[in-house]
Design a protein around this motif. Sequence first.
Motif, PDB file in Angstrom:
ATOM      1  N   PRO A  84       0.858  -1.421  -0.207  1.00 43.85           N
ATOM      2  CA  PRO A  84       0.240   0.050  -0.146  1.00 43.85           C
ATOM      3  C   PRO A  84       0.737   1.136  -0.028  1.00 43.85           C
ATOM      4  CG  PRO A  84      -0.814  -1.642   1.621  1.00 43.85           C
ATOM      5  CD  PRO A  84       0.361  -2.154   1.232  1.00 43.85           C
ATOM      6  N   GLU A  85       1.986   1.221   0.781  1.00 44.30           N
ATOM      7  CA  GLU A  85       2.847   2.519   0.692  1.00 44.30           C
ATOM      8  C   GLU A  85       3.328   2.811  -0.387  1.00 44.30           C
ATOM      9  OE1 GLU A  85       2.830  -0.001   2.818  1.00 44.30           O
ATOM     10  OE2 GLU A  85       2.694   0.610   4.928  1.00 44.30           O
ATOM     11  N   ALA A  86       3.540   1.707  -1.432  1.00 47.46           N
ATOM     12  CA  ALA A  86       4.161   2.085  -2.863  1.00 47.46           C
ATOM     13  C   ALA A  86       3.331   2.771  -3.520  1.00 47.46           C
ATOM     14  CB  ALA A  86       4.396   0.943  -3.590  1.00 47.46           C
ATOM     15  N   LEU A  91       1.708   7.904  -5.911  1.00 50.06           N
ATOM     16  CA  LEU A  91       1.043   8.959  -6.164  1.00 50.06           C
ATOM     17  C   LEU A  91       1.509  10.260  -6.033  1.00 50.06           C
ATOM     18  CD1 LEU A  91      -2.135   9.928  -6.513  1.00 50.06           C
ATOM     19  CD2 LEU A  91      -2.326   9.847  -3.821  1.00 50.06           C
ATOM     20  N   ARG A  92       2.530  10.487  -4.837  1.00 49.56           N
ATOM     21  CA  ARG A  92       3.177  11.526  -4.682  1.00 49.56           C
ATOM     22  C   ARG A  92       4.114  11.808  -5.891  1.00 49.56           C
ATOM     23  NH1 ARG A  92       5.256  10.049   1.397  1.00 49.56           N
ATOM     24  NH2 ARG A  92       3.269  10.595   2.457  1.00 49.56           N
ATOM     25  N   LYS A  93       4.802  10.926  -6.359  1.00 49.77           N
ATOM     26  CA  LYS A  93       5.828  11.184  -7.640  1.00 49.77           C
ATOM     27  C   LYS A  93       4.859  11.446  -8.848  1.00 49.77           C
ATOM     28  CE  LYS A  93      10.233  10.359  -8.676  1.00 49.77           C
ATOM     29  NZ  LYS A  93      11.174  11.166  -8.155  1.00 49.77           N
ATOM     30  N   LEU A 101       4.137  20.293   3.333  1.00 52.79           N
ATOM     31  CA  LEU A 101       4.128  21.054   4.494  1.00 52.79           C
ATOM     32  C   LEU A 101       3.719  20.431   5.463  1.00 52.79           C
ATOM     33  CD1 LEU A 101       5.065  23.026   2.293  1.00 52.79           C
ATOM     34  CD2 LEU A 101       3.052  24.340   2.683  1.00 52.79           C
ATOM     35  N   ARG A 102       4.149  20.526   6.838  1.00 48.75           N
ATOM     36  CA  ARG A 102       3.914  19.828   7.790  1.00 48.75           C
ATOM     37  C   ARG A 102       3.722  20.884   9.019  1.00 48.75           C
ATOM     38  NH1 ARG A 102       5.322  13.346   7.411  1.00 48.75           N
ATOM     39  NH2 ARG A 102       3.928  12.844   5.828  1.00 48.75           N
ATOM     40  N   PRO A 103       2.840  21.517   9.457  1.00 48.98           N
ATOM     41  CA  PRO A 103       2.726  22.485  10.561  1.00 48.98           C
ATOM     42  C   PRO A 103       2.544  21.824  11.775  1.00 48.98           C
ATOM     43  CG  PRO A 103       0.406  22.356   9.083  1.00 48.98           C
ATOM     44  CD  PRO A 103       1.260  21.259   8.629  1.00 48.98           C
ATOM     45  N   VAL A 129       9.050  21.849   6.365  1.00 49.61           N
ATOM     46  CA  VAL A 129       8.991  21.427   4.774  1.00 49.61           C
ATOM     47  C   VAL A 129       9.943  20.310   4.373  1.00 49.61           C
ATOM     48  CG1 VAL A 129       9.640  22.739   2.832  1.00 49.61           C
ATOM     49  CG2 VAL A 129       8.378  24.283   4.418  1.00 49.61           C
ATOM     50  N   ARG A 130       9.326  19.377   4.249  1.00 49.16           N
ATOM     51  CA  ARG A 130      10.038  18.444   3.606  1.00 49.16           C
ATOM     52  C   ARG A 130      10.014  18.081   2.171  1.00 49.16           C
ATOM     53  NH1 ARG A 130       6.723  12.359   4.711  1.00 49.16           N
ATOM     54  NH2 ARG A 130       8.647  11.175   3.682  1.00 49.16           N
ATOM     55  N   GLU A 131      11.171  17.470   1.605  1.00 46.95           N
ATOM     56  CA  GLU A 131      11.127  17.378   0.468  1.00 46.95           C
ATOM     57  C   GLU A 131      10.684  15.992   0.245  1.00 46.95           C
ATOM     58  OE1 GLU A 131      11.920  16.188  -3.547  1.00 46.95           O
ATOM     59  OE2 GLU A 131      12.708  14.955  -1.742  1.00 46.95           O
ATOM     60  N   VAL A 136      16.553   9.315  -0.391  1.00 51.58           N
ATOM     61  CA  VAL A 136      16.676   7.821  -0.214  1.00 51.58           C
ATOM     62  C   VAL A 136      15.361   7.135  -0.473  1.00 51.58           C
ATOM     63  CG1 VAL A 136      16.339   7.832   2.270  1.00 51.58           C
ATOM     64  CG2 VAL A 136      18.063   6.253   1.250  1.00 51.58           C
ATOM     65  N   TYR A 137      14.373   7.762  -0.610  1.00 54.96           N
ATOM     66  CA  TYR A 137      12.962   7.016  -0.639  1.00 54.96           C
ATOM     67  C   TYR A 137      12.893   6.795  -2.373  1.00 54.96           C
ATOM     68  CZ  TYR A 137      10.299   8.052   3.507  1.00 54.96           C
ATOM     69  OH  TYR A 137       9.677   8.122   4.772  1.00 54.96           O
ATOM     70  N   PHE A 138      13.666   7.301  -3.135  1.00 58.04           N
ATOM     71  CA  PHE A 138      13.315   7.166  -4.364  1.00 58.04           C
ATOM     72  C   PHE A 138      14.813   6.580  -5.115  1.00 58.04           C
ATOM     73  CE2 PHE A 138       9.645   9.609  -3.460  1.00 58.04           C
ATOM     74  CZ  PHE A 138       8.670   8.650  -3.879  1.00 58.04           C
ATOM     75  N   GLY A 243      12.608  14.461   7.327  1.00 58.08           N
ATOM     76  CA  GLY A 243      11.289  15.251   7.362  1.00 58.08           C
ATOM     77  C   GLY A 243      10.375  14.362   7.657  1.00 58.08           C
ATOM     78  N   ASP A 244      10.534  12.967   7.395  1.00 59.00           N
ATOM     79  CA  ASP A 244       9.509  11.940   8.053  1.00 59.00           C
ATOM     80  C   ASP A 244       9.757  11.991   9.496  1.00 59.00           C
ATOM     81  OD1 ASP A 244       7.413  10.102   7.672  1.00 59.00           O
ATOM     82  OD2 ASP A 244       9.170   8.435   7.674  1.00 59.00           O
ATOM     83  N   LEU A 245      10.959  11.890   9.794  1.00 55.26           N
ATOM     84  CA  LEU A 245      11.116  11.465  11.346  1.00 55.26           C
ATOM     85  C   LEU A 245      10.846  12.657  12.239  1.00 55.26           C
ATOM     86  CD1 LEU A 245      14.644   9.697  10.949  1.00 55.26           C
ATOM     87  CD2 LEU A 245      12.311   8.564  10.881  1.00 55.26           C
TER      88      LEU A 245
HETATM   89  C1  IPM Z   1       4.195   9.619   5.980  1.00 53.10           C
HETATM   90  C2  IPM Z   1       4.384   8.033   5.940  1.00 53.10           C
HETATM   91  C3  IPM Z   1       4.892   7.656   4.600  1.00 53.10           C
HETATM   92  C4  IPM Z   1       6.297   8.083   4.503  1.00 53.10           C
HETATM   93  C5  IPM Z   1       4.686   6.300   4.404  1.00 53.10           C
HETATM   94  C6  IPM Z   1       3.466   5.412   4.701  1.00 53.10           C
HETATM   95  C7  IPM Z   1       4.981   5.819   2.738  1.00 53.10           C
HETATM   96  O1  IPM Z   1       5.250   7.726   7.057  1.00 53.10           O
HETATM   97  O2  IPM Z   1       3.531  10.008   5.050  1.00 53.10           O
HETATM   98  O3  IPM Z   1       4.810  10.184   6.689  1.00 53.10           O
HETATM   99  O4  IPM Z   1       7.298   7.700   4.856  1.00 53.10           O
HETATM  100  O5  IPM Z   1       6.224   9.192   3.892  1.00 53.10           O
END
Ligand code: IPM
Length: 350
Positions: A84-86, A91-93, A101-103, A129-131, A136-138, A243-245
Amino acid sequence: MKQTLLLLPGDGIGPEVCAEARRVAEALVPDILIEEGLVGGASLDAHGVPLTEETLTRARQASAVLLGAVGGPKWAAAARDKRPEAGLLSLRKGMDVFANLRPAYCFPALAEASSLKPDRVEGLDLMIVRELTGGVYFGTPRGIDEAGGLRRGYDTAIYTHPEVERIARTAFEVARGRKARVCSVEKSNVMESGLFWRQEVTLAHAEFGGGVELTHMYADACAMELVRQPKQFDVILADNLFGDLISDEAAMLTGSIGMLPSASLGAPGMPGLFEPVHGSAPDIAGQGIANPCAAILSLEMALRWSLGKEKAADALFAAVGKALDRGARTRDLGGALTTPQMTDAILAAL
Ligand code: IPM
Ligand code: NAD
Ligand code: MN
């Protein structure tokens, strides 16, 4: 022509919180046409892939897309490209929404709900503001294989000049509408891609033409500073992984991960993708107790950033604050309201 909002509820609590965002949209902006589609495990079950070409095309043609969450134990063993995450990453790509943007905003009523002492988070208002479409995601090569008789797993952390330049410029533009301070985070002390990131952000800042202060911080130090003195930050600029973390970490400053919305934006005029920062929360799915605020505030961001409805967005933001002031709380915030009841409180405040 009517504006369209494409809802992609997804999995787990995704459909539960999306249904609430839909109720709010129908009450607040009845002129917007709402459509629905499948993504994630829901799409995998129906079509054998977590995102169909058709859904991606509909997303590209919508005025904005609101996604719930994807993923869950049911699909955890699926092949990487079927997970599902793929589907979410495609979709994002595919929408080329590179700026996430994560406020992290602490509503006054929730200062007590944070795991930090109230004085640390009262008045907190920061923007990560996360790229979102690189790093490394792609990056390739990536894989799990064998070399020289040893099994190994690897990913590639890579950024190009245009990728860093455009996300840095976005961060400066966002900061200009706020307190005009950007803190860029990386691991330039260890990683080449981190050093490159710092060089490129510095160049982009010089080209931006002033008015915004730029500082740099190592990502690990930022993680620490976020729980020590979070109010020192205005805009934090980070790559996809860091940015995710730090956005999950920042979520807890606001009381609950159930409060954090996000906006993913591409080129001007292209539709944005709006989604809660939280996931499908399999541990509480189906119980009707998920906090719908992150989804409802993601609708608020869609109204503001893609649909040109700032007044409606302001009213919705104020209504969430008012409902919280009046004591409305789901379980994650220490209350007992169900998902629909929390929405009722917000609608009543509207
Ligand atoms: C997020 C999620 C996603 C990410 C996963 C589900 C692909 O953790 O939107 O923060 O790592 O970007
Ligand atoms: P999660 O965010 O789903 O859940 C973490 C914890 O927060 C859980 O205890 C959960 O109950 C709680 N929580 C999350 N949202 C909440 C809400 N709205 N109200 C109340 N409590 C809430 O993260 P996870 O457990 O690490 O991931 C579960 C699945 O979701 C995984 O498959 C993961 O890949 C996926 N995921 C998807 C997205 C997305 O679609 N954007 C984001 C993150 C994780
Ligand atoms: Mn995440």
